[in-house]
Design a protein around this motif. Structure first.
Motif: not given
Length: 467
Positions: A366-376
Motif C-alpha cells: 500500500h503506497t501510503g503505509n509502506d512509504n510511511g513505514g519505510w520513512q519511519w
C-alpha cells in the motif's frame, strides 16, 4: 443506469460508491490500466485476479456481471457508458499522486462525454482534510491524529446492491497473469475475496484480538489479523472491520482485553494517517518527508543489498523476515520494522531500495503505509523513529522470538541450532559458526560499528541541512 468503477474496492458489501450507484441500475466495471500495471508485480496481480474472480462470481450468482476493459480508463469508461446507455460513473477515491492524476483525466473525459460522475471516500472512515490541527493543517504527528480519529463518529457498513439493481450483462473473461504480461508468482499467495477476508476477521475477533496488544510483536505466535492484503485490495470494507472490532470490544472480559481491542483499532488509524500524509504530500513516494534529503550519504553496495533481499545477512531475525517475504509475499509487522532498520541503519542503504523491494514482493503493498513505514524506519518521515534510536537486530530477535521458533521456521540451516547460539550468532567465533551451521553466513557487517557510522551520517546531514 450508472457504472460503478471498481479499483481497490473489490467487494460488493460495505462499498460506498457501489451502494450509491445501486440506487439506480448499476453495471460494475473493472479496467486493466497499463499505467497502473507498470507498477505492479506477480504476487499482487495474482491476488487481484483471484479477488476479481470472487467478485465476478458474487455478481453472477445474483443475475449481474462484472464488465472488464483494458486500456486507459478515461477512454474505456466513456466507451462502456456509451455501449450500455449509462448516464454516469461512480467510484471510490484513491489517494496516491498517480491515482489522482488518473482520476482527473477520467473526470475530464466524462465531462467531455456529458456523463455525470462522483467519487466517494469509501475506503477511509475519515477523508483527508477532515482531521486537522486547530489551525486547519494536516497532522504530521500520529498521536494527535489518533485521538481525534478515535473520538470521531464512524458510519456502519453499507449494504450490498439489491439483486434487481444489477444489470444483466455477459462480461468478457478475466485475463490470466500471462495475458497481462506477468510470470506466475514465486511465492504462495493467500486466497482473496470477501469470504476469505471475513473468515480471517471472524477468527481474529474470536480470540487473538484480546491478546493483540501483548502478543502482536511476536512473529511466531500469529496474534495478528492478517487482514492487510484484504484492506489494501478492498475485499473487505473498513466499516465492516471496525464494526467487528466494536462488537469484540463490547464482549471484552476485562480492561486488558478492551485495551487490546483499542490497540488494534489504533493500527487501523495508522493506515488512515499515512493515507492522509500521502494525499497532502504525494512527493513522499520518492522524496524524504523531512528536509535533509540530499544531505544523507546513503551507501551504494549492491552486494549488501543482495544479501538483504536474499536473507543472507548473517543476522537471523533479519534473514528470517526476508525469507518469509520471499516465500509468502507477506511479512510480520514487527519484522518489517527490524528489516527496514537494518537496511537503513546497519547497511546504510537508501530506504527507497527497500521500499521498491517491498513493492515488488508484498501482496499487501500500500503506497501510503509502506512509504510511511519505510520513512519511519529511516528517520526521514513524518513522526519517524528518531535517528539516534537504532534497532539492535540481535536484541530484537532475542526479545520477540526468544525460542527462535520464527527464525528456524524460515532458516532451515539453523533448525538444529540452540536458540542461545542463534541469538548470539554475531558473537560466535568463525569455527563455532561453521560447526553449528556451515551453510548459514557470518554477519555481513558489525552492528556496533555501523550504528556509530549511522549516527555520524545523520548528524552530518542534519548539520548541513541547518547550514
Amino acid at each position: 443506469m450508472l457504472l460503478h468503477w471498481h479499483r481497490c474496492d473489490l467487494r460488493a458489501a460495505d462499498n460506498v460508491a457501489l451502494a450509491e450507484a445501486a440506487d439506480d441500475d448499476v453495471l460494475p466495471v473493472f479496467v486493466f490500466d497499463e499505467a497502473v500495471l507498470a507498477h505492479a508485480s506477480p504476487p499482487r496481480v495474482a491476488f487481484m485476479l483471484d479477488a476479481l474472480a470472487n467478485l465476478r462470481g458474487w455478481y453472477r450468482e445474483r443475475g449481474g456481471d462484472l464488465a472488464v476493459g483494458h486500456g486507459d480508463p478515461a477512454d474505456v469508461l466513456v466507451d462502456v457508458a456509451a455501449e450500455h446507455g449509462a448516464d454516469g460513473v461512480r467510484w471510490n477515491h484513491d489517494y496516491s499522486g498517480l491515482a489522482q492524476r488518473r482520476d482527473d483525466a477520467v473526470r475530464t473525459a466524462l465531462e467531455g462525454a456529458d456523463l455525470d460522475h462522483r467519487a466517494f471516500h469509501g475506503d477511509l472512515h475519515h477523508e483527508p482534510g477532515s482531521i486537522t490541527t486547530n489551525d486547519g493543517d494536516p497532522y504530521s504527528v500520529y498521536t494527535y491524529f489518533w485521538k481525534k480519529w478515535r473520538d470521531r463518529e464512524k458510519e456502519g457498513p453499507y449494504d450490498p446492491p439489491a439483486d434487481e439493481a444489477l444489470v444483466d450483462h455477459a462480461g468478457d473473461d478475466l485475463p490470466t497473469l500471462a495475458d497481462l504480461g506477468f510470470d506466475d508468482p514465486d511465492c504462495e499467495v493467500e486466497p482473496a475475496g470477501a469470504d476469505a477476508a471475513r473468515e480471517r476477521l471472524a477468527a481474529f475477533c474470536d480470540g487473538p484480538i484480546y491478546e493483540y496488544a501483548e502478543r502482536r510483536d511476536y512473529p511466531a505466535e500469529g496474534c495478528t489479523s492478517r487482514l492487510s492484503a484484504h484492506l489494501r485490495w478492498g475485499t473487505i470494507g473498513v466499516r465492516e472491520v471496525y464494526a467487528a472490532t466494536e462488537e469484540a470490544l463490547s464482549g471484552a472480559a476485562d480492561d486488558e482485553a478492551r485495551e487490546s481491542v483499542e490497540e488494534f483499532q489504533s493500527q487501523l488509524a495508522w493506515r488512515e494517517f499515512y493515507t492522509h500524509v500521502l494525499f497532502f504530500n504525494p512527493g513522499v513516494v520518492t522524496e524524504n518527508y523531512r528536509e535533509y534529503e540530499n544531505d544523507i550519504e546513503w551507501r551504494d553496495d549492491d552486494d549488501a543489498l543482495r544479501a538483504w533481499k536474499d536473507g543472507e545477512t548473517g543476522y537471523p531475525i533479519v534473514d528470517a523476515g526476508m525469507r518469509q517475504l520471499r516465500e509468502e509475499g507477506y511479512l510480520h509487522n514487527r519484522v518489517r520494522m527490524i528489516v527496514a532498520s537494518f537496511l537503513t541503519k546497519d547497511l546504510l542503504l537508501d530506504w527507497r531500495e527497500g521500499y521498491d523491494w517491498f513493492r515488488e514482493r508484498l501482496v499487501d503493498h500500500h503506497t501510503g503505509n509502506d512509504n510511511g513505514g519505510w520513512q519511519w524506519a529511516a528517520s526521514t518521515g513524518t513522526d519517524a523513529q528518531p535517528y539516534f534510536r537504532i534497532f539492535n537486530p540481535m536484541t530484537q530477535g532475542e526479545r520477540y522470538d526468544p525460542d527462535a521458533e520464527y527464525i528456524r521456521r524460515y532458516i532451515p540451516e539453523l533448525s538444529d541450532v540452540d536458540p542461545g547460539d542463534v541469538h548470539a550468532w554475531h558473537e560466535l567465533e568463525t569455527d563455532e559458526r561453521e560447526t553449528l551451521a556451515p551453510a548459514y553466513p557470518a554477519p555481513v557487517v558489525d552492528h556496533g560499528e555501523r550504528r556509530e557510522a549511522a549516527l555520524a551520517m545523520f548528524e552530518r546531514a542534519r548539520g548541513e541541512s541547518d547550514d
